[in-house]
Design a protein around this motif. Structure first.
Motif, PDB file in Angstrom:
ATOM      1  N   THR A   1       0.834  -1.202   0.000  1.00  0.00           N
ATOM      2  CA  THR A   1       0.000   0.000   0.000  1.00  0.00           C
ATOM      3  C   THR A   1       0.863   1.244   0.000  1.00  0.00           C
ATOM      4  OG1 THR A   1      -1.481  -1.274   1.405  1.00  0.00           O
ATOM      5  CG2 THR A   1      -2.019   1.031   1.100  1.00  0.00           C
TER       6      THR A   1
ATOM      7  N   PHE B   1       0.812   4.169  -2.697  1.00  0.00           N
ATOM      8  CA  PHE B   1       0.483   5.506  -2.188  1.00  0.00           C
ATOM      9  C   PHE B   1       1.556   6.514  -2.609  1.00  0.00           C
ATOM     10  CE2 PHE B   1       0.080   8.443   1.637  1.00  0.00           C
ATOM     11  CZ  PHE B   1      -1.142   8.983   1.256  1.00  0.00           C
TER      12      PHE B   1
ATOM     13  N   ILE C   1      -7.609  -3.045  -2.994  1.00  0.00           N
ATOM     14  CA  ILE C   1      -7.853  -2.048  -1.947  1.00  0.00           C
ATOM     15  C   ILE C   1      -8.356  -2.718  -0.667  1.00  0.00           C
ATOM     16  CG2 ILE C   1      -9.394  -0.152  -1.269  1.00  0.00           C
ATOM     17  CD1 ILE C   1      -9.119   0.903  -4.154  1.00  0.00           C
TER      18      ILE C   1
ATOM     19  N   LEU D   1      -5.368  -5.126   0.798  1.00  0.00           N
ATOM     20  CA  LEU D   1      -4.133  -4.485   1.250  1.00  0.00           C
ATOM     21  C   LEU D   1      -4.378  -3.341   2.230  1.00  0.00           C
ATOM     22  CD1 LEU D   1      -2.233  -4.650  -2.145  1.00  0.00           C
ATOM     23  CD2 LEU D   1      -1.784  -5.995  -0.084  1.00  0.00           C
ATOM     24  N   CYS D   2      -5.480  -2.593   2.035  1.00  0.00           N
ATOM     25  CA  CYS D   2      -5.726  -1.478   2.958  1.00  0.00           C
ATOM     26  C   CYS D   2      -6.160  -1.975   4.335  1.00  0.00           C
ATOM     27  CB  CYS D   2      -6.751  -0.513   2.383  1.00  0.00           C
ATOM     28  SG  CYS D   2      -6.105   0.428   1.005  1.00  0.00           S
TER      29      CYS D   2
ATOM     30  N   THR E   1      -2.936  -2.923   5.957  1.00  0.00           N
ATOM     31  CA  THR E   1      -2.218  -1.704   6.324  1.00  0.00           C
ATOM     32  C   THR E   1      -2.813  -1.068   7.575  1.00  0.00           C
ATOM     33  OG1 THR E   1      -1.670  -1.316   4.029  1.00  0.00           O
ATOM     34  CG2 THR E   1      -1.522   0.571   5.499  1.00  0.00           C
TER      35      THR E   1
ATOM     36  N   LEU F   1      -5.160   1.682  -6.084  1.00  0.00           N
ATOM     37  CA  LEU F   1      -4.840   1.313  -4.705  1.00  0.00           C
ATOM     38  C   LEU F   1      -4.235   2.511  -3.972  1.00  0.00           C
ATOM     39  CD1 LEU F   1      -4.295  -0.647  -2.338  1.00  0.00           C
ATOM     40  CD2 LEU F   1      -2.166  -1.292  -3.476  1.00  0.00           C
TER      41      LEU F   1
ATOM     42  N   ALA G   1      -6.367   4.550  -1.148  1.00  0.00           N
ATOM     43  CA  ALA G   1      -5.870   4.139   0.168  1.00  0.00           C
ATOM     44  C   ALA G   1      -6.308   5.096   1.272  1.00  0.00           C
ATOM     45  CB  ALA G   1      -4.351   4.017   0.145  1.00  0.00           C
TER      46      ALA G   1
ATOM     47  N   VAL H   1      -8.018   3.153   4.211  1.00  0.00           N
ATOM     48  CA  VAL H   1      -7.226   2.947   5.429  1.00  0.00           C
ATOM     49  C   VAL H   1      -7.897   3.650   6.615  1.00  0.00           C
ATOM     50  CG1 VAL H   1      -5.039   3.532   6.572  1.00  0.00           C
ATOM     51  CG2 VAL H   1      -5.022   2.569   4.276  1.00  0.00           C
TER      52      VAL H   1
END
Lengths: 281, 277
Positions: free
Chosen positions: A16, A20, B86, B89-90, B93, B147, B151, B155
């Motif tokens: 991520t 990002f 998304i 992985l988010c 995270t 993504l 994020a 997130v």
């Protein structure tokens, strides 16, 4: 546990974080830097200080026009969308038949994308304007009210859903007690329902405010700025500055930074203003 | 009591009228999509007549001109791929950021939150240059971009939910010998399911309809549905109104099907997303 988890950084965080960096952080940092430079590709940047910011306002009228158009549009749509959404929500929380069906219908336009919405409304609005022998490109006023109608059609259902959730959170005992004490419906609305639904108002104002201010797809499809660039909003003006002519990329980037700063400022002011009016149960 | 009933009745019919007015624009485009292309602008409100009826001609020419099924494939691939990335992985995270507390994770969390308020125009030029430079300018590459761009909100939403999970559950699992990966997938992720649905729906709505990002990065080679529709409109002088109407309808149909089949999740997801956001 924290120690063990820490070692799993490459698995849990890295993917991520890389995405990002690529999609947001690096472009954002470069964007700030490039707004102070003259460039056509990213590699040939020449430092020019605040020149781009000055030219954003003085090179021509486009940016000032777009700013004014966007501000007017945002105010009108925030007020109308929230008013209609709240009224619909009031209607739909009184136990009318087929409430769910109505909710489904009113919410649906929200799922349709901006480009499709723009062309859909272009057909309808031009169809109406034909009776006066003109079309939407005739005056920026038509484009303005066309966008307002479109925005109301798209956003009202969404905001209505949030207001309904807010209204359903108000304890029945509260409104009933007031009614027994002899309060009229408008007194109940004014002194109980409106204050209690304030958290929903905060969210809805925030969402309509930022979405109206950032509007792009609908603007591009409905009028593309016509006539001339008179109905272009900020996002479209920035796009035109970047890709419309060579040598203005720096100015476009400076306009984008200003756009971002205004958006951040109004979002912050709005949130603190309406938050302060929220009451706790 | 009687006036109450009458009141209800008036409200009901007012709502019926409003609902029909809400649906009318789609209905008008629908019947115009069956009219010959030169009859549409003339009088968009007239129903197709014997003279103006064009059968499926607009659909056939629209599908040819936009290469609709290919565009549909790209849109579907990019949306499904990005949303899967998304959600998976988010959530990982967010769990890491909440459970490992130090300056780095704290700063990163605030950067994610900050990114939510930044408009796309701020990064569109530099981001599309980087995407070209890194050779991410294809549908699979776009999932990486989405993504990164999605994020922030995702997130943020997952983190809010992770904070509500009692630490004891995870610690008990770790003491029983399960590693972080097992703990996450067997214990944390199932608890996060409602948030995962919300995140998936919000991102799917955005990515499916997104126009500018795919147009700037992959638009010349791979046209998603919104990009294909915009191309149909622009450029070569006279535009084919018939094909445009048909393509508007074809792009609305999948959305309506998706909406009607997942309505419950969509509406509650939107409410949950709004309250968090």
């Amino acid at each position: 546990m924290e120690k063990t988890l820490k070692k799993y950084f490459p698995l849990f965080l890295l993917p991520t974080l890389l995405a990002f960096l690529i999609a947001f952080l690096i472009p954002f940092g470069m964007g700030i830097y490039l707004s102070f430079t003259q460039f056509t590709t990213v590699t040939d940047a020449q430092w020019v200080g605040l020149d781009n910011y000055r030219r954003a306002f003085t090179a021509n009228q486009d940016f000032r026009n777009a700013l004014w158009f966007t501000v007017k549009f945002t105010i009108v749509s925030v007020v109308t969308v929230n008013l209609f959404a709240f009224l619909l929500a009031l209607f739909l929380t009184q136990g009318v038949r087929a409430t769910n069906l109505f909710r489904t219908v009113f919410f649906m336009p929200n799922l349709i994308g901006g480009i499709v919405l723009g062309y859909l409304w272009q057909l309808i609005i031009n169809g109406v304007l034909r009776y006066w022998g003109v079309d939407i490109t005739f005056s920026a006023n038509y484009g303005f009210w066309g966008l307002v109608v479109l925005m109301n059609w798209q956003m009202t259902g969404y905001m209505m859903i949030i207001y309904i959730a807010g209204l359903q959170n108000i304890p029945h005992a509260l409104t009933e007690a007031a009614a027994i004490d002899g309060a009229s419906y408008f007194q109940i609305l004014r002194h109980i329902i409106l204050p209690m639904v304030m958290p929903a108002t905060t969210i809805c104002t925030f969402l309509t405010l930022t979405n109206s201010f950032k509007l792009f797809d609908q603007n591009l499809a409905l009028t593309a700025g016509a006539p001339g660039k008179e109905s272009a909003m900020l996002a479209l003006d920035i796009y035109n500055t970047f890709y419309g002519r060579i040598g203005y990329e720096g100015v476009g980037q400076a306009k984008a930074v200003i756009f971002f700063l205004i958006l951040a400022l109004i979002a912050f002011v709005q949130l603190s203003l309406t938050r302060s009016k929220e009451v706790s149960q | 009591m009687k006036s109450m009933k009458l009141h209800r009745e008036i409200q009901f019919w007012l709502l019926v009228f409003l609902a029909l007015a809400f649906l009318a624009p789609i209905g008008i485009v629908l019947y115009n999509s069956f009219k010959g292309q030169f009859y549409i602008t003339d009088n968009p409100f007239a129903f197709p007549s014997k003279e103006t009826f064009a059968g499926l001609r607009n659909y056939i020419s629209g599908i040819e001109k936009t290469d609709f099924f290919r565009a549909f494939g790209y849109s579907l691939f990019i949306t499904v791929g990005s949303v899967a990335a998304i959600v998976l992985l988010c959530s990982m995270t967010a769990w890491y950021l909440v459970r490992v507390q130090n300056i780095f994770t704290k700063a990163l969390y605030y950067l994610f939150v900050f990114s939510m308020i930044v408009p796309f125009q701020m990064v569109m030029f530099t981001m599309s240059k980087i995407v070209n430079l890194l050779r991410l300018d294809h549908p699979l590459g776009l999932t990486v971009v989405y993504l990164g761009f999605g994020a922030g909100l995702s997130v943020f939403m997952f983190s809010g939910f992770v904070r509500g999970i009692p630490l004891e559950i995870e610690e008990a699992a770790m003491i029983d010998g399960s590693g972080p990966v097992q703990t996450f997938f067997q214990i944390v992720f199932p608890i996060l399911r409602p948030t995962a649905i919300t995140v998936a729906i919000l991102n799917a709505m955005w990515i499916w309809n997104d126009y500018l990002l795919p147009y700037l990065t992959i638009g010349s080679k791979y046209r998603t549905i919104p990009v294909a529709i915009q191309y149909l409109q622009g450029g070569y002088g006279s535009r084919d109104m018939g094909a445009l109407m048909a393509m508007l309808i074809l792009s609305i149909i999948p959305i309506v099907i998706f909406y009607l089949s997942a309505q419950k999740y969509i509406i509650s997801g939107v409410v949950a997303g709004a309250v968090k956001g």
